[in-house]
Scaffold this motif. Structure first.
Motif, mmCIF file in Angstrom:
data_model
loop_
_atom_site.group_PDB
_atom_site.id
_atom_site.type_symbol
_atom_site.label_atom_id
_atom_site.label_comp_id
_atom_site.label_asym_id
_atom_site.label_seq_id
_atom_site.Cartn_x
_atom_site.Cartn_y
_atom_site.Cartn_z
ATOM 1 N N THR A 291 9.421 15.528 6.817
ATOM 2 C CA THR A 291 9.051 14.669 7.953
ATOM 3 C C THR A 291 9.790 13.333 7.821
ATOM 4 O O THR A 291 10.171 12.941 6.704
ATOM 5 N N PRO A 292 9.968 12.614 8.923
ATOM 6 C CA PRO A 292 10.649 11.318 8.841
ATOM 7 C C PRO A 292 9.923 10.315 7.937
ATOM 8 O O PRO A 292 10.532 9.364 7.472
ATOM 9 N N LEU A 293 8.646 10.525 7.683
ATOM 10 C CA LEU A 293 7.890 9.580 6.860
ATOM 11 C C LEU A 293 7.746 10.048 5.407
ATOM 12 O O LEU A 293 6.940 9.493 4.654
ATOM 13 N N ALA A 294 8.546 11.035 5.026
ATOM 14 C CA ALA A 294 8.425 11.627 3.685
ATOM 15 C C ALA A 294 8.558 10.589 2.575
ATOM 16 O O ALA A 294 7.895 10.699 1.539
ATOM 17 N N ASP A 295 9.417 9.587 2.780
ATOM 18 C CA ASP A 295 9.681 8.631 1.696
ATOM 19 C C ASP A 295 8.972 7.300 1.896
ATOM 20 O O ASP A 295 9.330 6.293 1.267
ATOM 21 N N GLN A 296 8.008 7.291 2.773
ATOM 22 C CA GLN A 296 7.269 6.052 3.042
ATOM 23 C C GLN A 296 6.532 5.595 1.771
ATOM 24 O O GLN A 296 5.772 6.369 1.193
ATOM 25 N N PRO A 297 6.757 4.349 1.314
ATOM 26 C CA PRO A 297 6.034 3.904 0.114
ATOM 27 C C PRO A 297 4.527 3.833 0.394
ATOM 28 O O PRO A 297 4.121 3.510 1.510
ATOM 29 N N PRO A 298 3.698 4.149 -0.614
ATOM 30 C CA PRO A 298 2.260 4.158 -0.363
ATOM 31 C C PRO A 298 1.712 2.772 -0.019
ATOM 32 O O PRO A 298 2.203 1.766 -0.513
ATOM 33 N N LEU A 299 0.693 2.781 0.821
ATOM 34 C CA LEU A 299 -0.001 1.540 1.185
ATOM 35 C C LEU A 299 -0.811 1.064 -0.026
ATOM 36 O O LEU A 299 -1.362 1.888 -0.765
ATOM 37 N N ASP A 300 -0.905 -0.252 -0.199
ATOM 38 C CA ASP A 300 -1.791 -0.813 -1.222
ATOM 39 C C ASP A 300 -3.210 -0.247 -0.997
ATOM 40 O O ASP A 300 -3.757 -0.372 0.095
ATOM 41 N N PRO A 301 -3.794 0.385 -2.014
ATOM 42 C CA PRO A 301 -5.115 0.998 -1.812
ATOM 43 C C PRO A 301 -6.177 0.014 -1.321
ATOM 44 O O PRO A 301 -7.072 0.390 -0.550
ATOM 45 N N PHE A 302 -6.080 -1.250 -1.716
ATOM 46 C CA PHE A 302 -7.081 -2.230 -1.245
ATOM 47 C C PHE A 302 -6.947 -2.459 0.258
ATOM 48 O O PHE A 302 -7.922 -2.746 0.948
ATOM 49 N N GLU A 303 -5.721 -2.326 0.743
ATOM 50 C CA GLU A 303 -5.517 -2.478 2.186
ATOM 51 C C GLU A 303 -6.158 -1.300 2.925
ATOM 52 O O GLU A 303 -6.715 -1.467 4.007
ATOM 53 N N PHE A 304 -6.101 -0.125 2.310
ATOM 54 C CA PHE A 304 -6.777 1.027 2.922
ATOM 55 C C PHE A 304 -8.287 0.784 2.951
ATOM 56 O O PHE A 304 -8.950 1.007 3.968
#
Ligand code: SAM
Ligand code: DTB
Ligand code: SF4
Length: 338
Positions: free
Chosen positions: A249-262
């Protein structure tokens, strides 16, 4: 109506049912101000609101089944089921009622109270809706709450599903209006709002949320939550997905979001939609127990339960039961009304 506190108080004091018109609109700035609160303050506020409306020890279990997988003509940049991306997901036909019944029976026996059927369609045809209606009534007959997510609906579709016993329709706004076009080009935001209107109009409960971690800014996360909270009325059920980056998918290499932001996103959803079931949805497998526990503290009170989401993994049921037990949480035994 200006300050965050005033808006929050107004919404908390709402004695009316969730289906009544909303008395306040959330500005993106007010939602952003919630996101910006110091973490302990945000968590305290979210817990307080959560406890006003729910037993904080109860978590709803919903099980997902992909009844028609892959081959979708849409280009949602996160989705392994789009035919436009090479993700290795094989396209399949709509499942037969007997196989769906078997899966629903297993889900019920494992403790799920809601059964959600997903189909990778852009928009179901009339004959697809007839077949889905049969699946819905089959699951409903087991005494489970029913949910379906089938893409865009046309006139009359929501009514047919309602008459078959559909309780919820899931259709996500996914992101803020000003980020949406970066992720999906084959249908627009208004198409989604139109489907949600049709669902509401038929008296089917709305399950609507989004995905974070797709490269959006915090302001855009606030924009998504403001859109959801300003739906009139806001959804009964709000799934918050953390992007599962799928190879191909185009988002395959998206860096993970900071878990606290989630976790903050969950807390802000709880504060702006106090009566909704906030579902900690995709991404739990990658999240770890501690972050999930923070999400429950922030006001999440529903999970997808079962080893698989639609095509990607989910924590196995033993791991979930163990986590709940370690946290002193219980499965919600009666189907949710909110
Ligand atoms: N085709 C229907 C539609 O798009 O409305 C229903 C199925 S679709 C897979 C349901 C939702 O799953 C999407 O709106 C999105 O929020 C979520 N989703 C899909 N792929 C995901 C991923 N890789 N990570 C997180 N959430 C995802
Ligand atoms: C929702 O908001 N999340 C669920 C459900 N609604 C249908 C789907 C998550 C899908 C994750 C990617 C996959 O398993 O294919
Ligand atoms: Fe198709 Fe739904 Fe996936 Fe978009 S999210 S590609 S509409 S299955």
């Amino acid at each position: 109506m200006s300050s965050v506190v005033e808006q929050t108080v107004t919404l908390h004091r709402r004695a009316d049912a969730i289906a009544a018109p909303q008395s306040a609109r959330w500005t993106v700035e007010a939602v952003q101000a919630l996101f910006a609160l110091p973490f302990p303050e945000l968590m305290h506020r979210a817990q307080t609101v959560h406890r006003e409306h729910f037993d904080p020890t109860q978590i709803e279990f919903a099980t997902l089944l992909s009844v028609k997988t892959g081959g979708c003509p849409e280009d949602c940049g996160y989705c392994p089921q789009s035919a436009k991306f090479d993700t290795g997901v094989e396209a399949s036909k709509l499942m037969e009622p007997q196989a769906v019944l078997q899966a629903a029976q297993l889900a019920k026996a494992a403790g799920a109270t809601r059964f959600c059927m997903g189909a990778a369609w852009r928009a179901p045809k009339d004959r697809d809706i007839e077949k889905m209606a049969e699946l819905v009534s089959t699951v409903k007959a087991l005494g489970m709450e029913t949910c379906a997510t089938l893409g865009m609906l046309n006139d009359g579709h929501a009514e047919t599903l309602r008459d078959a016993g559909l309780d919820y329709y899931n259709h996500n706004l996914d992101s803020a209006p000003d980020f949406y076009g970066d992720i999906i080009t084959t249908r627009d935001y208004q198409d989604r709002l139109d489907t949600l209107e049709r669902v509401r109009g038929a008296g089917v409960k709305v399950c609507c949320g989004g995905i974070v971690g797709m490269g959006e800014t915090r302001l855009q996360r606030a924009g998504l939550i403001a859109q959801l909270a300003n739906l009139d009325p806001y959804p009964e059920s709000v799934p918050i997905n953390n992007l599962v980056p799928v190879p191909g998918t185009p988002l395959a290499d998206q860096p993970p979001l900071d878990p606290f932001e989630f976790v903050r996103t969950i807390a802000v959803a709880r504060l702006t939609m106090p009566l909704a079931r906030v579902r900690l949805s995709a991404g739990r497998q990658q999240m770890g127990d501690a972050v999930q526990a923070l999400c429950f503290l922030a006001g999440a009170n529903s999970i997808f339960y079962g080893d698989k989401l639609l095509t990607t993994g989910n924590p196995d049921t033993h791991a979930d039961l163990d986590l709940l037990q370690r946290l002193g949480l219980r499965q919600a035994t009666t189907p949710a009304t909110a």
